[in-house]
Design a protein around this motif. Structure first.
Motif, PDB file in Angstrom:
ATOM      1  N   GLY A   1       0.778  -1.231   0.000  1.00  8.85           N
ATOM      2  CA  GLY A   1       0.000   0.000   0.000  1.00  8.85           C
ATOM      3  C   GLY A   1       0.808   1.279   0.000  1.00  8.85           C
ATOM      4  O   GLY A   1       0.245   2.370  -0.081  1.00  8.85           O
ATOM      5  N   GLY A   2       2.122   1.163   0.095  1.00 15.50           N
ATOM      6  CA  GLY A   2       2.949   2.358   0.072  1.00 15.50           C
ATOM      7  C   GLY A   2       2.955   3.011  -1.298  1.00 15.50           C
ATOM      8  O   GLY A   2       2.470   2.452  -2.281  1.00 15.50           O
ATOM      9  N   GLY A   3       3.517   4.208  -1.353  1.00 12.84           N
ATOM     10  CA  GLY A   3       3.588   4.908  -2.616  1.00 12.84           C
ATOM     11  C   GLY A   3       3.968   6.356  -2.409  1.00 12.84           C
ATOM     12  O   GLY A   3       4.386   6.756  -1.317  1.00 12.84           O
ATOM     13  N   LEU A   4       3.823   7.118  -3.464  1.00 15.58           N
ATOM     14  CA  LEU A   4       4.143   8.542  -3.449  1.00 15.58           C
ATOM     15  C   LEU A   4       2.846   9.340  -3.333  1.00 15.58           C
ATOM     16  O   LEU A   4       1.897   9.112  -4.099  1.00 15.58           O
ATOM     17  CB  LEU A   4       4.874   8.920  -4.732  1.00 15.58           C
ATOM     18  CG  LEU A   4       5.174  10.411  -4.950  1.00 15.58           C
ATOM     19  CD1 LEU A   4       6.120  10.922  -3.877  1.00 15.58           C
ATOM     20  CD2 LEU A   4       5.765  10.622  -6.347  1.00 15.58           C
ATOM     21  N   VAL A   5       2.826  10.270  -2.395  1.00 17.31           N
ATOM     22  CA  VAL A   5       1.627  11.078  -2.179  1.00 17.31           C
ATOM     23  C   VAL A   5       2.061  12.496  -1.833  1.00 17.31           C
ATOM     24  O   VAL A   5       3.142  12.699  -1.268  1.00 17.31           O
ATOM     25  CB  VAL A   5       0.756  10.471  -1.059  1.00 17.31           C
ATOM     26  CG1 VAL A   5       1.485  10.457   0.263  1.00 17.31           C
ATOM     27  CG2 VAL A   5      -0.583  11.169  -0.955  1.00 17.31           C
ATOM     28  N   GLN A   6       1.242  13.458  -2.185  1.00 16.97           N
ATOM     29  CA  GLN A   6       1.538  14.838  -1.849  1.00 16.97           C
ATOM     30  C   GLN A   6       1.189  15.127  -0.393  1.00 16.97           C
ATOM     31  O   GLN A   6       0.318  14.467   0.193  1.00 16.97           O
ATOM     32  CB  GLN A   6       0.763  15.784  -2.765  1.00 16.97           C
ATOM     33  CG  GLN A   6       1.273  15.808  -4.194  1.00 16.97           C
ATOM     34  CD  GLN A   6       0.614  16.892  -5.029  1.00 16.97           C
ATOM     35  OE1 GLN A   6      -0.521  17.288  -4.752  1.00 16.97           O
ATOM     36  NE2 GLN A   6       1.304  17.362  -6.042  1.00 16.97           N
ATOM     37  N   ALA A   7       1.841  16.107   0.159  1.00 13.43           N
ATOM     38  CA  ALA A   7       1.532  16.530   1.523  1.00 13.43           C
ATOM     39  C   ALA A   7       0.051  16.866   1.637  1.00 13.43           C
ATOM     40  O   ALA A   7      -0.521  17.490   0.750  1.00 13.43           O
ATOM     41  CB  ALA A   7       2.389  17.729   1.907  1.00 13.43           C
ATOM     42  N   GLY A   8      -0.538  16.412   2.732  1.00 10.64           N
ATOM     43  CA  GLY A   8      -1.965  16.594   2.941  1.00 10.64           C
ATOM     44  C   GLY A   8      -2.805  15.436   2.445  1.00 10.64           C
ATOM     45  O   GLY A   8      -4.004  15.370   2.742  1.00 10.64           O
ATOM     46  N   GLY A   9      -2.191  14.543   1.711  1.00 11.13           N
ATOM     47  CA  GLY A   9      -2.912  13.403   1.148  1.00 11.13           C
ATOM     48  C   GLY A   9      -3.027  12.252   2.119  1.00 11.13           C
ATOM     49  O   GLY A   9      -2.633  12.353   3.289  1.00 11.13           O
ATOM     50  N   SER A  10      -3.579  11.149   1.610  1.00 12.17           N
ATOM     51  CA  SER A  10      -3.841   9.969   2.431  1.00 12.17           C
ATOM     52  C   SER A  10      -3.343   8.710   1.729  1.00 12.17           C
ATOM     53  O   SER A  10      -3.275   8.651   0.499  1.00 12.17           O
ATOM     54  CB  SER A  10      -5.340   9.818   2.701  1.00 12.17           C
ATOM     55  OG  SER A  10      -5.856  10.929   3.412  1.00 12.17           O
ATOM     56  N   LEU A  11      -3.034   7.719   2.534  1.00  9.14           N
ATOM     57  CA  LEU A  11      -2.710   6.373   2.052  1.00  9.14           C
ATOM     58  C   LEU A  11      -3.236   5.381   3.066  1.00  9.14           C
ATOM     59  O   LEU A  11      -3.339   5.695   4.259  1.00  9.14           O
ATOM     60  CB  LEU A  11      -1.197   6.175   1.909  1.00  9.14           C
ATOM     61  CG  LEU A  11      -0.477   6.693   0.682  1.00  9.14           C
ATOM     62  CD1 LEU A  11       1.024   6.448   0.825  1.00  9.14           C
ATOM     63  CD2 LEU A  11      -0.996   6.046  -0.589  1.00  9.14           C
ATOM     64  N   ARG A  12      -3.544   4.184   2.596  1.00  6.04           N
ATOM     65  CA  ARG A  12      -3.882   3.105   3.506  1.00  6.04           C
ATOM     66  C   ARG A  12      -2.929   1.939   3.265  1.00  6.04           C
ATOM     67  O   ARG A  12      -2.865   1.403   2.150  1.00  6.04           O
ATOM     68  CB  ARG A  12      -5.328   2.632   3.333  1.00  6.04           C
ATOM     69  CG  ARG A  12      -5.731   1.644   4.422  1.00  6.04           C
ATOM     70  CD  ARG A  12      -7.173   1.210   4.349  1.00  6.04           C
ATOM     71  NE  ARG A  12      -7.386   0.167   3.357  1.00  6.04           N
ATOM     72  CZ  ARG A  12      -8.410  -0.685   3.379  1.00  6.04           C
ATOM     73  NH1 ARG A  12      -9.299  -0.619   4.357  1.00  6.04           N
ATOM     74  NH2 ARG A  12      -8.544  -1.576   2.423  1.00  6.04           N
ATOM     75  N   LEU A  13      -2.225   1.574   4.307  1.00  2.00           N
ATOM     76  CA  LEU A  13      -1.343   0.424   4.253  1.00  2.00           C
ATOM     77  C   LEU A  13      -2.094  -0.816   4.724  1.00  2.00           C
ATOM     78  O   LEU A  13      -2.964  -0.727   5.596  1.00  2.00           O
ATOM     79  CB  LEU A  13      -0.115   0.650   5.132  1.00  2.00           C
ATOM     80  CG  LEU A  13       0.693   1.918   4.876  1.00  2.00           C
ATOM     81  CD1 LEU A  13       1.920   1.944   5.783  1.00  2.00           C
ATOM     82  CD2 LEU A  13       1.100   2.034   3.424  1.00  2.00           C
ATOM     83  N   SER A  14      -1.727  -1.939   4.143  1.00  2.02           N
ATOM     84  CA  SER A  14      -2.305  -3.218   4.538  1.00  2.02           C
ATOM     85  C   SER A  14      -1.183  -4.176   4.902  1.00  2.02           C
ATOM     86  O   SER A  14      -0.084  -4.090   4.366  1.00  2.02           O
ATOM     87  CB  SER A  14      -3.131  -3.819   3.405  1.00  2.02           C
ATOM     88  OG  SER A  14      -4.207  -2.990   3.052  1.00  2.02           O
ATOM     89  N   CYS A  15      -1.488  -5.078   5.796  1.00  8.10           N
ATOM     90  CA  CYS A  15      -0.536  -6.112   6.186  1.00  8.10           C
ATOM     91  C   CYS A  15      -1.299  -7.421   6.265  1.00  8.10           C
ATOM     92  O   CYS A  15      -2.131  -7.608   7.154  1.00  8.10           O
ATOM     93  CB  CYS A  15       0.106  -5.764   7.521  1.00  8.10           C
ATOM     94  SG  CYS A  15       1.238  -7.020   8.155  1.00  8.10           S
ATOM     95  N   ALA A  16      -1.012  -8.298   5.336  1.00  5.66           N
ATOM     96  CA  ALA A  16      -1.668  -9.600   5.285  1.00  5.66           C
ATOM     97  C   ALA A  16      -0.831 -10.626   6.034  1.00  5.66           C
ATOM     98  O   ALA A  16       0.388 -10.700   5.835  1.00  5.66           O
ATOM     99  CB  ALA A  16      -1.872 -10.024   3.841  1.00  5.66           C
ATOM    100  N   ALA A  17      -1.484 -11.412   6.853  1.00  9.37           N
ATOM    101  CA  ALA A  17      -0.794 -12.406   7.664  1.00  9.37           C
ATOM    102  C   ALA A  17      -1.169 -13.803   7.230  1.00  9.37           C
ATOM    103  O   ALA A  17      -2.302 -14.073   6.813  1.00  9.37           O
ATOM    104  CB  ALA A  17      -1.148 -12.207   9.134  1.00  9.37           C
ATOM    105  N   SER A  18      -0.220 -14.691   7.349  1.00 14.76           N
ATOM    106  CA  SER A  18      -0.476 -16.104   7.086  1.00 14.76           C
ATOM    107  C   SER A  18       0.291 -16.923   8.107  1.00 14.76           C
ATOM    108  O   SER A  18       1.188 -16.428   8.777  1.00 14.76           O
ATOM    109  CB  SER A  18      -0.046 -16.478   5.669  1.00 14.76           C
ATOM    110  OG  SER A  18       1.330 -16.241   5.492  1.00 14.76           O
TER     111      SER A  18
END
Length: 121
Positions: A7-24
């Motif tokens: 879910g990482g990436g490049l975003v401008q200041a003030g923006g949003s991201l959602r990271l996910s972590c899948a477990a097994s």
């Protein structure tokens, strides 16, 4: 338990991201889950953690009010919703699993590979 962050990436200041972590692997719902981050030249630091039941959370002061950690035990996934991002949030973000709710990196005994978040000004 094995962890895979995304879910990482490049975003401008003030923006949003959602990271996910899948477990097994072993029972995900038994673990407390945390997010950490490491910026270039800095030590890995605690960001947020959530109890196995999802009803207890802990946040670093630097992200409180902007980031939200949550988990879906049915999907074996933990999330980090990041809002109002600033360039100071730029780092590699790691998810990790621990036997109890803690902010200490050495108490986490399983780690994902990390996902890069870059916030441009």
């Amino acid at each position: 338990v094995q962890l895979q962050a995304s879910g990482g990436g490049l975003v401008q200041a003030g923006g949003s991201l959602r990271l996910s972590c899948a477990a097994s692997g072993r029972a995900f719902s038994n673990y407390y889950m945390g997010w950490f981050r490491q910026a270039p030249g800095k030590e890995r630091e605690f960001v947020a953690a959530v109890k196995w039941s999802g009803d207890m959370r802990s946040y670093a002061d630097s992200v409180k009010g902007r980031f939200t950690i949550s988990r879906d035990n049915a999907k074996n996934t933990v999330y980090l919703q990041m809002n109002s991002l600033t360039p100071e949030d730029t780092a590699v973000y790691y998810c990790a699993a621990a036997p109890y709710l803690t902010r200490e990196v050495w108490h986490y005994n399983a780690w994902g590979q990390g996902t890069l978040v870059t916030v441009s000004s």
